[in-house]
Design an enzyme around this catalytic site. Sequence first.
Site, PDB file in Angstrom:
ATOM      1  N   LYS A  52       0.700  -1.312  -0.059  1.00  0.00           N
ATOM      2  CA  LYS A  52       0.044  -0.193   0.225  1.00  0.00           C
ATOM      3  C   LYS A  52       1.004   1.181  -0.001  1.00  0.00           C
ATOM      4  O   LYS A  52       2.133   1.297   0.090  1.00  0.00           O
ATOM      5  CB  LYS A  52      -1.061  -0.011   1.141  1.00  0.00           C
TER       6      LYS A  52
HETATM    7  C1  LIG Z   1      -5.181  -4.515   1.381  1.00  0.00           C
HETATM    8  C2  LIG Z   1      -6.730  -4.327   1.407  1.00  0.00           C
HETATM    9  C3  LIG Z   1      -7.590  -4.540   2.479  1.00  0.00           C
HETATM   10  C4  LIG Z   1      -7.150  -5.179   3.676  1.00  0.00           C
HETATM   11  O1  LIG Z   1      -6.056  -4.781   4.309  1.00  0.00           O
HETATM   12  P1  LIG Z   1      -4.930  -5.718   5.026  1.00  0.00           P
HETATM   13  O2  LIG Z   1      -4.128  -4.702   6.000  1.00  0.00           O
HETATM   14  O3  LIG Z   1      -4.156  -6.378   4.161  1.00  0.00           O
HETATM   15  O4  LIG Z   1      -5.744  -6.336   5.973  1.00  0.00           O
HETATM   16  C5  LIG Z   1      -8.855  -4.257   2.396  1.00  0.00           C
HETATM   17  N1  LIG Z   1      -9.363  -3.671   1.321  1.00  0.00           N
HETATM   18  C6  LIG Z   1      -8.616  -3.594   0.273  1.00  0.00           C
HETATM   19  C7  LIG Z   1      -9.412  -2.932  -0.981  1.00  0.00           C
HETATM   20  C8  LIG Z   1      -7.559  -3.669   0.017  1.00  0.00           C
HETATM   21  O5  LIG Z   1      -6.665  -3.792  -0.964  1.00  0.00           O
END
Ligand SMILES: *Cc1c(COP(=O)(O)O)cnc(C)c1O
Length: 384
Positions: free
Chosen positions: A184
């Site tokens: 991210k």
């Molecule tokens: C990465 C992600 C999540 C979950 O996040 P985590 O930190 O991996 O639990 C939820 N929704 C979307 C669209 C994501 O890309």
Amino acid sequence: MPDRYVPYGHQLIEEDDIDAVAAVLRSDYLTTGPMIGRFEAAVAAATGTRHAVAVNSGTAALHAAYHALGIGPGDEIVTSPITFAATGNAALYLGARPVFADVDSDTGLLDPAAAEAAMTPRTKALVAVDYTGTPASYDALADLATRRGVALVADAAHSLGGSYKGKPAGGQALVSILSFHPVKTITTGEGGAIVTDSDAIAGSASRFRTHGIERDQERLVDKTRPAWYHEMQELGYNYRLTDFQSALGLSQMAKLPRFLARRAEVARRYSEAFADLAGIETPVVPPDRVSAWHLYVIRTSDPALRDPLFEALRARGIGVQVHYIPVYMHPYYRGLGYAAGACPVAERFSASCISLPMFAGLSENDLDYTIETVRRAVAEVVGR
Ligand SMILES: *Cc1c(COP(=O)(O)O)cnc(C)c1O
């Protein structure tokens, strides 16, 4: 194996990030210390919200957000199938049912008209997804949520740093969630946050992340007790983020503008290089939004060419991925009674998409190599 490998996503960790973490490791507090509040303040400022509650994953943030809205057994949420499974899974954790509505064929973002058609008297929340980092169609979605008397939630896991009509992403809905997974925009290793202007939602989320225990004097049921007193008011979890993760997050937040600028530059270079390329379509960002460019997703005009193109790119060391398989197509969801064909636009979108390498640390050299390789592979696959 090709001797070169360019992943689709990667963290960018620098010496000062490492120093920030090491300083906390040498301090008195590894968790529940001073860095959490500082990180939360930076996240709230970046999203233009009054509160940020940091938790140990984006998934935990979704769970906490849905819980704060009172979502439970018998309730439904309406969301996009073009998302990570967690958007739907968090509703299942609470005994609720995710209902998937179709997406816009150009952007892959939740289509407000389809969302409206998917609503029932059991719908408790409308959950937009800022897929690829482009904010969803919030004017129409907010209007729909208001008309139908349901909460608007944003899964803004991709869009930290993006904007909608000049306002920072993460500030459009009643409650939004972020993720700080390494792919991210900024990372804490694992981590996430709930952002909101609502005191009640923020209070609920901070209880939920620590066993349902309340220590805030203002929020106690029994306000007559001494300072040591705390109450477990509801069933919560241990969803806390550590102080050393928060220090990493705070250090990374200072770099957000630079990270976003590099992602935007990579997107610009790709879109320019592929503009004249027959057989693929480049991503579309509506003119009223700025994408945070979590993903750069191309689509083959003919879905039958997607897999050959994917294979050709992988064979040359480009770590392409598919984001996403429509959530309801996974075997677990099929087992719950969800069926193929529910969202035909999303299914076609999913069948033709490929995510190219996109991250702040992508080198010029790897970017040039990726562009060159995509151009060659497309020409080869389309010309077959
Ligand atoms: C990465 C992600 C999540 C979950 O996040 P985590 O930190 O991996 O639990 C939820 N929704 C979307 C669209 C994501 O890309």
